[in-house]
Each structure stands twice: as structure tokens, then as C-alpha cells.
Scaffold this active site. Structure first.
Site, PDB file in Angstrom:
ATOM      1  CE1 TYR A 178      -4.028  -9.883 -46.598  1.00 25.45           C
ATOM      2  CE2 TYR A 178      -5.408  -9.240 -48.452  1.00 25.45           C
ATOM      3  CZ  TYR A 178      -4.422  -8.946 -47.534  1.00 25.45           C
ATOM      4  OH  TYR A 178      -3.832  -7.707 -47.534  1.00 25.45           O
ATOM      5  CD  GLU A 191       8.806  12.407 -15.379  1.00 27.99           C
ATOM      6  OE1 GLU A 191       8.156  13.195 -16.082  1.00 27.99           O
ATOM      7  OE2 GLU A 191       9.617  12.783 -14.519  1.00 27.99           O
ATOM      8  CG  HIS A 211      -1.675  -1.243   1.455  1.00 22.87           C
ATOM      9  ND1 HIS A 211      -2.911  -1.511   0.923  1.00 22.87           N
ATOM     10  CD2 HIS A 211      -1.321  -2.350   2.160  1.00 22.87           C
ATOM     11  CE1 HIS A 211      -3.308  -2.725   1.300  1.00 22.87           C
ATOM     12  NE2 HIS A 211      -2.345  -3.257   2.050  1.00 22.87           N
ATOM     13  CB  SER A 222      13.228  22.619 -15.219  1.00 25.34           C
ATOM     14  OG  SER A 222      12.434  23.781 -15.356  1.00 25.34           O
ATOM     15  CE  LYS A 241      11.660  19.596 -11.003  1.00 29.85           C
ATOM     16  NZ  LYS A 241      10.427  20.040 -11.643  1.00 29.85           N
TER      17      LYS A 241
END
Ligand code: ARG
Length: 463
Positions: free
Chosen positions: A318, A291, A157, A278, A284
Site C-alpha cells: 500500500y 451532445e 463511410h 437557443s 432552434k
């Protein structure tokens, strides 16, 4: 307007828009090598079976080899009017050797030809995918080897649960990626069936030797139903499914990387070479690679859903819809390739912040289960032990202390069963190494898992 290979029954030439819309050469030119391999095997078999003269088969084969070199050297410009890679190559062949070239397509249709090309291609990219994953696993095994005593909190959790090691955590991903290799190997098996000889949909009247072609192209089986052979794209879907599950694993891992390099966790630091800055905030350092891997997962799932949907309403055999099989397969492969390669390099260069990990493991009562287990070993029933330690945690929270910072007196106020040996039992290192079952985080077990996985790779991946 160049003359169409199928132009005989047409009074008019096609609209340019039709050529553009219908044509797949802009993307299926990727299959040039597989298409030529398939044609060479087909021509050799036609010659061997006396369906065309042997010397003409030889001329076809030699010219196809020259065309292959010319394509690889960038000397060939494909034509949209010739629709796809199959007709482009046949047209180039016929350009070069005239009448003889027109015999190549005897006993064959583009339907079994394209199915053969795609199977050859999927076998290759599934193999390449397995090799890329093997390299990733090897990187993880090396990293795990260096961190079998690096304590970190394990989570459920996203709440600190029990102490483990960084190696143990990494080895969870090794198991996932190992299954990915197995999945790609299964894709190879599924694709390993030769459709050639099925022709348009009902085989052909020529005495083709399908076994000979299968052997030449390294297929382990030949298809047993001509309708299915030209209409089946399951092996493409299998590839996309394996690619999707791989991306799901990479995405979960990326999510953890992103969390771990946040200031809040600070478990790892990404190498400057594998992070970005950044344009406005000078401080940064962003985990863009992780990501993007997480983000690109959507693209690969899209490829899988797209082809599943394309295939779902197609009557046998096909239909042109099936030309839509290529771009998702190509895109998914390009995506997993760049993701695995970049992710592997990023992982290989991370810096592990041992102290922060250990502090986090010490902070969240991750040894509470061990304290309860200690009581059980003194004869207390587990449910009662759970209750006692629950009270102890409640008390420690009030005092703003961890379990190892409470005094024996404080312990004994909660239960007289406690004695000084509780402190050894809740030492994080003890907690980890006492979990010495197969699959557990104890140093001995993780080292064993590392070595078992190394031998698994050596035995199963990838000749
Ligand atoms: N470009 C076609 C494809 O990728 C090749 C097969 C065409 N067959 C046909 N009957 N039109 O599916």
C-alpha cells in the site's frame, strides 16, 4: 486539535494543511455503508474466534448498526482531522462505547479495510450499472419491435450503402450494450475477492477466520497474497474500463442521434421534453442531451487514464497514492448513471420520420448490390455484374434518376440479360427481406434477434 489515532509516536500535531491535504473524508464518506458492513463482519469474526470477548463483539456490532442509521438520517458530522471514513467511524464508535470500541481494529489495517470497502462498493455499482443498461436495452427492443419494417439506408463511410430497417440499426446498439452488461458482470467477478485478513501487508498473528468474513460479506473467494490484496486496484480500473467502453457506445449512438435530427437527415424528431432551445435563435431545437453524453465520454476516459497512471509506478504494497482511486470511480459511476438514465428516456420518446428515412434509402442507389446479385442469379459472373450495374448507375446519375425509375429499355441497352423481374429484385422491401441470414435485416431475422435478446436478458440480467 483532536488526537490522532496514530498519534503515539508523534511529538507534534499535524499542520492544518496536512490534515486537509491528507484527508479523504470529503469524498470517501460515500463508503460509510460498506465500511460499517466490513467492520460488522470483522467484529463478529473476532468474537467468534475468541480474539475479543463475544459480548463485546456484540456491543460493537449493535453500535455500528446504530451509527449506520444515524449516518443515514443525517445526524453525523464527519471530521477532517479524523482523515477518512474508516477512522471517522471508529472514532464515533469509541466515543459511544469507550474502551470496547478500541478493540475493533484488532488484526486489521486500514489497508485491507479500504480495499474491502472499495471491492464491496465496486460490486454494487457494477451491478447497478448492468441494471441501468438492461433498462436501456429494453427500451431499444420495444422501439425495434415497432420498426421492423421501417426502411432506412444503412451506411458505410457515411455514404448510403444498402437498405436496412430502423429496427436492424437499433439492434446493433443492443448487441453493444449487451456486451457492456457482460463487461460489468466480469467486473463483479474481478472484485469478488476478500482482502480483509491481509492487514497492513503481511496478514496478522491473530487466528482470524477469513472464510467466515468472506461468507458474511458475500465474497466468493479470499485473496491468496496479502501484498497484492492491499495493493491491487485492478478491479477499479476494470470498472473504469467497462464504463469507458459503455460511454464510447453511448457516444457513437449520440453522434447518430445528432445527425438524424439535423434538417439534412430529418430521420427522427426529438421530443420537446428532451431537447433545448437557443438563447438567440428562436427557431432552434438542439440535441443537447446527446451532445452532453458524447462530451461526458471524455470525462470517463479521463478517469480511466488517471487511475491507470496513478497505479503505474507504485511499489508494493500500500502507498497513499492509492487513495486517489476513489474520485475517478465515483465520478465515472455518477456520469454513466445520469447518462444512461437520460439517454434511455430521450430514446423512448423520439418520433421516427418513416417517409424521410425511406426516401433516403430510395435515393442513394442502395439497391445497386441487389441489382448485381439479380444478374448473378441469371448466370452472370459477379465481377461482370458489378461492372454492368456500375455502368447502369453512371447512366442513372446522368439522367438524374434512381434505378427503379429507369425503363426496361434503358436497362436492356446496358445489358440484354435484363428482364422485367429486375424491378421486383430492386424493390427496397425485397432487398431488405432477401437478406435473411442470421444477423441480417430481414424482418424475420430482426424479430428473431429481438426475441433472443429478450430471453438473454431474462436469463443473464440481473438478479
Ligand atoms: N484513506 C486511505 C485510502 O483511501 C485509507 C487507507 C490508509 N492507509 C494508510 N496506511 N495510511 O487509501
Amino acid at each position: 486539535m483532536s488526537k490522532k489515532m496514530w498519534g503515539g509516536r508523534f511529538a507534534k500535531s499535524t499542520d492544518l494543511l496536512t490534515d486537509d491535504f491528507n484527508s479523504s473524508i470529503s469524498f470517501d464518506q460515500r463508503l460509510y455503508k460498506q465500511d460499517i458492513q466490513g467492520s460488522i463482519a470483522h467484529a463478529q469474526m473476532l468474537g467468534h474466534q475468541d480474539i475479543i470477548p463475544l459480548n463485546e463483539a456484540e456491543i460493537i456490532v449493535n453500535t455500528l448498526k446504530e451509527i449506520l442509521t444515524d449516518i443515514e438520517e443525517g445526524k453525523i458530522a464527519f471530521s477532517v482531522a479524523m482523515e477518512d471514513i474508516h477512522m471517522n467511524i471508529e472514532a464515533i464508535l469509541t466515543d459511544r462505547i469507550g474502551e470496547i470500541g478500541k478493540k475493533l481494529h484488532t488484526g486489521r489495517s486500514r489497508n485491507d479495510q479500504v480495499a474491502t470497502d472499495m471491492r464491496l462498493y465496486v460490486k454494487e455499482i457494477a451491478h447497478e450499472s448492468a441494471i441501468l443498461i438492461r433498462d436501456l436495452i429494453q427500451t431499444l427492443l420495444n422501439l425495434a419491435e415497432a420498426h421492423t419494417t421501417t426502411i432506412m439506408p444503412g451506411y458505410t463511410h457515411l455514404q448510403r450503402a444498402q437498405p436496412i430497417t430502423f429496427a436492424h440499426h437499433l439492434m446493433a446498439y443492443v448487441e453493444m450494450f449487451k456486451r457492456d452488461i457482460i463487461r460489468f458482470q466480469q467486473v463483479i467477478e474481478m472484485a469478488n475477492v476478500l482482502p480483509l485478513g491481509s492487514a497492513a501487508m503481511a496478514t496478522t498473528t491473530y487466528p482470524l477466520d477469513r472464510e467466515m468474513v468472506a461468507q458474511a460479506l458475500n465474497f466468493s473467494q479470499i485473496s491468496l497474497n496479502s501484498l497484492d490484496a492491499v495493493a491491487d486496484r485492478d478491479f477499479c480500473i476494470d470498472f473504469l474500463e467497462a464504463a469507458s467502453v459503455l460511454m464510447m457506445h453511448l457516444s457513437r449512438f449520440s453522434e447518430e442521434i445528432i445527425l438524424w435530427c439535423s434538417s439534412e437527415f430529418s430521420f427522427i424528431t426529438l421530443d420537446d421534453a428532451f431537447s433545448t432551445g437557443s438563447s438567440i435563435m428562436p427557431q432552434k431545437k438542439n440535441p443537447d442531451i446527446a451532445e452532453l453524453v458524447r462530451g461526458k465520454t471524455g470525462r470517463v476516459y479521463g478517469d480511466l487514464m488517471g487511475l491507470l497512471t496513478t497505479m503505474k509506478g507504485i511499489p508494493l504494497a500500500y502507498n497513499k497514492d492509492m487513495q486517489e482511486d476513489k474520485e475517478p470511480v465515483f465520478e465515472a459511476f455518477d456520469t454513466i448513471k445520469i447518462c444512461v438514465i437520460t439517454f434511455t428516456k430521450m430514446i423512448a420518446t423520439i418520433k421516427v420520420n418513416h417517409e424521410t428515412m425511406k426516401k433516403a434509402a430510395a435515393g442513394g442507389f442502395t439497391n445497386a448490390t441487389d441489382a448485381a446479385d439479380w444478374l448473378v442469379k441469371q448466370g452472370v459472373a459477379f465481377r461482370d455484374a458489378h461492372e454492368i450495374i456500375g455502368k447502369l448507375v453512371f447512366y442513372a446519375l446522368e439522367q438524374n434518376k434512381s434505378l427503379d425509375h429507369l425503363s426496361l429499355d434503358e436497362y436492356q441497352q446496358i445489358s440484354p440479360v435484363f428482364n422485367a423481374s429486375i424491378f421486383t429484385a430492386i424493390d427496397l422491401k425485397t432487398c431488405v427481406n432477401q437478406r435473411n441470414l442470421t444477423g441480417g435485416p430481414a424482418e424475420e431475422q430482426v424479430k428473431k434477434a429481438i426475441s433472443l435478446n429478450r430471453s438473454w436478458l431474462a436469463q443473464h440480467c440481473c438478479e
